[in-house]
Motif scaffolding. Structure first.
Motif, short mmCIF file in Angstrom:
data_model
loop_
_atom_site.label_atom_id
_atom_site.label_comp_id
_atom_site.label_asym_id
_atom_site.label_seq_id
_atom_site.Cartn_x
_atom_site.Cartn_y
_atom_site.Cartn_z
N HIS A 5 0.84 -1.21 0.00
CA HIS A 5 0.00 0.00 0.00
C HIS A 5 0.87 1.25 0.00
CE1 HIS A 5 -3.51 2.47 0.74
NE2 HIS A 5 -2.91 3.03 1.77
N ALA A 6 1.97 1.20 0.75
CA ALA A 6 2.87 2.36 0.80
C ALA A 6 3.46 2.65 -0.57
CB ALA A 6 3.99 2.11 1.82
N CYS A 7 3.76 1.63 -1.34
CA CYS A 7 4.33 1.81 -2.67
C CYS A 7 3.30 2.38 -3.64
CB CYS A 7 4.87 0.49 -3.20
SG CYS A 7 6.35 -0.08 -2.34
N CYS A 10 3.13 6.02 -3.09
CA CYS A 10 4.43 6.70 -3.08
C CYS A 10 4.50 7.75 -4.20
CB CYS A 10 5.55 5.69 -3.25
SG CYS A 10 7.19 6.44 -3.28
N ALA A 11 4.88 8.97 -3.83
CA ALA A 11 4.92 10.08 -4.79
C ALA A 11 6.04 9.93 -5.81
CB ALA A 11 5.07 11.40 -4.05
N VAL A 12 7.05 9.12 -5.52
CA VAL A 12 8.20 8.99 -6.43
C VAL A 12 8.27 7.59 -7.05
CG1 VAL A 12 9.51 10.77 -5.24
CG2 VAL A 12 9.80 8.38 -4.56
N ARG A 13 7.20 6.84 -6.96
CA ARG A 13 7.19 5.45 -7.43
C ARG A 13 7.64 5.33 -8.88
NH1 ARG A 13 7.64 1.16 -9.26
NH2 ARG A 13 6.33 -0.69 -9.05
N ASP A 14 7.25 6.30 -9.73
CA ASP A 14 7.57 6.21 -11.15
C ASP A 14 8.93 6.81 -11.51
OD1 ASP A 14 5.14 4.97 -11.66
OD2 ASP A 14 4.11 6.88 -11.98
N ARG A 15 9.62 7.41 -10.53
CA ARG A 15 10.90 8.07 -10.81
C ARG A 15 12.07 7.45 -10.07
NH1 ARG A 15 10.84 13.39 -8.79
NH2 ARG A 15 8.98 13.02 -7.54
N ALA A 16 11.80 6.72 -9.01
CA ALA A 16 12.87 6.14 -8.19
C ALA A 16 13.37 4.83 -8.81
CB ALA A 16 12.38 5.91 -6.77
N ALA A 82 13.18 11.01 -5.00
CA ALA A 82 13.51 9.97 -5.99
C ALA A 82 15.00 9.70 -6.07
CB ALA A 82 12.95 10.29 -7.37
N ASP A 83 15.85 10.50 -5.43
CA ASP A 83 17.29 10.25 -5.46
C ASP A 83 17.67 9.10 -4.54
OD1 ASP A 83 17.86 12.18 -7.32
OD2 ASP A 83 18.52 13.68 -5.87
N PHE A 84 18.77 8.45 -4.89
CA PHE A 84 19.29 7.33 -4.11
C PHE A 84 20.33 7.83 -3.11
CE2 PHE A 84 22.15 3.69 -3.41
CZ PHE A 84 21.23 2.73 -3.02
N VAL A 85 20.30 7.27 -1.91
CA VAL A 85 21.19 7.71 -0.83
C VAL A 85 22.11 6.56 -0.43
CG1 VAL A 85 21.29 8.68 1.50
CG2 VAL A 85 19.30 9.13 0.04
N GLY A 86 23.39 6.86 -0.27
CA GLY A 86 24.31 5.86 0.24
C GLY A 86 25.23 5.30 -0.82
N GLY A 87 26.36 4.79 -0.39
CA GLY A 87 27.33 4.19 -1.30
C GLY A 87 27.27 2.68 -1.24
N ASP A 104 11.30 12.04 4.38
CA ASP A 104 10.80 10.67 4.42
C ASP A 104 11.64 9.81 3.48
OD1 ASP A 104 8.73 11.23 6.20
OD2 ASP A 104 7.38 11.83 4.58
N LEU A 105 12.01 8.62 3.96
CA LEU A 105 12.89 7.73 3.21
C LEU A 105 12.36 6.31 3.22
CD1 LEU A 105 16.14 8.89 5.03
CD2 LEU A 105 15.63 9.44 2.66
N CYS A 106 12.70 5.57 2.17
CA CYS A 106 12.63 4.11 2.20
C CYS A 106 14.06 3.63 2.45
CB CYS A 106 12.12 3.55 0.88
SG CYS A 106 10.34 3.75 0.64
N VAL A 107 14.27 3.00 3.58
CA VAL A 107 15.63 2.62 4.02
C VAL A 107 15.81 1.12 3.90
CG1 VAL A 107 17.28 2.68 5.92
CG2 VAL A 107 15.71 4.60 5.57
N PHE A 108 17.00 0.71 3.41
CA PHE A 108 17.31 -0.70 3.22
C PHE A 108 18.69 -1.01 3.80
CE2 PHE A 108 14.91 0.98 -0.35
CZ PHE A 108 13.80 0.16 -0.39
N PRO A 109 18.87 -2.19 4.40
CA PRO A 109 20.22 -2.60 4.78
C PRO A 109 21.06 -2.79 3.52
CG PRO A 109 18.67 -4.41 5.07
CD PRO A 109 17.86 -3.20 4.73
N ARG A 110 22.30 -2.29 3.54
CA ARG A 110 23.09 -2.22 2.31
C ARG A 110 23.36 -3.59 1.69
NH1 ARG A 110 28.37 -2.92 1.02
NH2 ARG A 110 29.00 -3.12 3.18
N VAL A 111 23.84 -4.55 2.45
CA VAL A 111 24.25 -5.84 1.88
C VAL A 111 23.06 -6.58 1.27
CG1 VAL A 111 25.27 -8.08 2.38
CG2 VAL A 111 26.29 -6.01 3.34
N PRO A 112 21.91 -6.71 1.96
CA PRO A 112 20.76 -7.35 1.30
C PRO A 112 20.29 -6.59 0.07
CG PRO A 112 20.46 -7.34 3.68
CD PRO A 112 21.66 -6.48 3.40
N PHE A 113 20.40 -5.25 0.09
CA PHE A 113 20.00 -4.47 -1.08
C PHE A 113 20.91 -4.78 -2.26
CE2 PHE A 113 19.91 -0.75 -3.83
CZ PHE A 113 18.56 -0.48 -3.92
#
Length: 237
Positions: A5-7, A10-16, A82-87, A104-113
């Protein structure tokens, strides 16, 4: 875990980055993600710390910064919706990432991502495209600092901010003037453009006197004549 539902909302679903995924693939990514709000001035990532998370900006603006040899903070870039954060594929964070606005962010653990990227070539390709785009933007900023006058730098910055700021404090009516709130202080703008605070303030005042912009408040900017502002920004481009 992120909900489907959150997706949908999401206002940036088509750009992220996730725009490259099918609904089934998106569900796989959602299982490792979570929504997080970072308050204004809060730091999300510290330069030099273990690189443990990455994220997509849903709403708000983040600042990338680093420290100079004498300990001063230097702003090196901004991240918008819509920008990506992190290296990725790096054990240490290269920049400090902090919030200029409530974000507001969608946050993911780096290694699983990274594992999800490995299994979804379209998403990996889109991230690569955006990485190259960010590199070109950084090169363009270096060229701007080397060749453009103070007026051209400030005019170009205002145009870029108006184009990228999206729904964060941006107000417009039809084809009329666009008003937005600067998320940066005069000092932070000066750092980003390689100028002094006094020079930034002087250039803003000149654009105001020329009728090209208005400054309704300390942070608000109204672009009254975009064509003229583009002319000031491109004088030696």
């Amino acid at each position: 875990m992120l909900s489907a539902h959150a997706c949908v909302e999401c206002a940036v679903r088509d750009r992220a980055l996730c725009s490259a995924l099918t609904d089934q693939e998106l569900a796989t990514l959602n299982r490792i993600g979570q929504r997080r709000t970072v308050a204004r001035h809060e730091t999300l990532i510290w330069s030099g710390d273990d690189s443990v998370i990455c994220a997509v900006v849903v709403d708000g603006i983040l600042k990338l910064s680093t420290s100079t040899s004498d300990g001063r903070e230097q702003t090196v870039g901004l991240l918008y919706p819509a920008d990506f954060v992190g290296g990725l594929f790096a054990d240490r964070a290269g920049f400090t990432v902090s919030a200029l606005t409530d974000t507001d962010l969608c946050v993911f653990p780096r290694v699983p991502f990274e594992a999800v990227l490995h299994d979804h070539a379209r998403m990996e390709h889109l991230l690569l495209e955006r990485t190259f785009a960010a590199l070109e933007e950084a090169r363009g900023r270096m060229l701007m600092l080397a060749r453009r006058t103070a007026e051209e730098r400030v005019a170009g910055f205002l145009l870029g901010m108006a184009d990228r700021i999206g729904t964060v404090g941006c107000r417009a009516i039809g084809d009329g003037p666009v008003t937005f709130d600067l998320p940066l202080t005069r000092g932070e703008i000066a750092e980003l453009l390689g100028l002094t605070i006094e020079t930034v303030s002087r250039q803003l005042s000149r654009l105001k006197v020329a009728g090209i912009i208005a400054l309704p408040s300390l942070r608000a900017v109204t672009i009254r004549d975009r064509a003229a502002l583009e002319g000031r920004a491109e004088a030696s481009a």
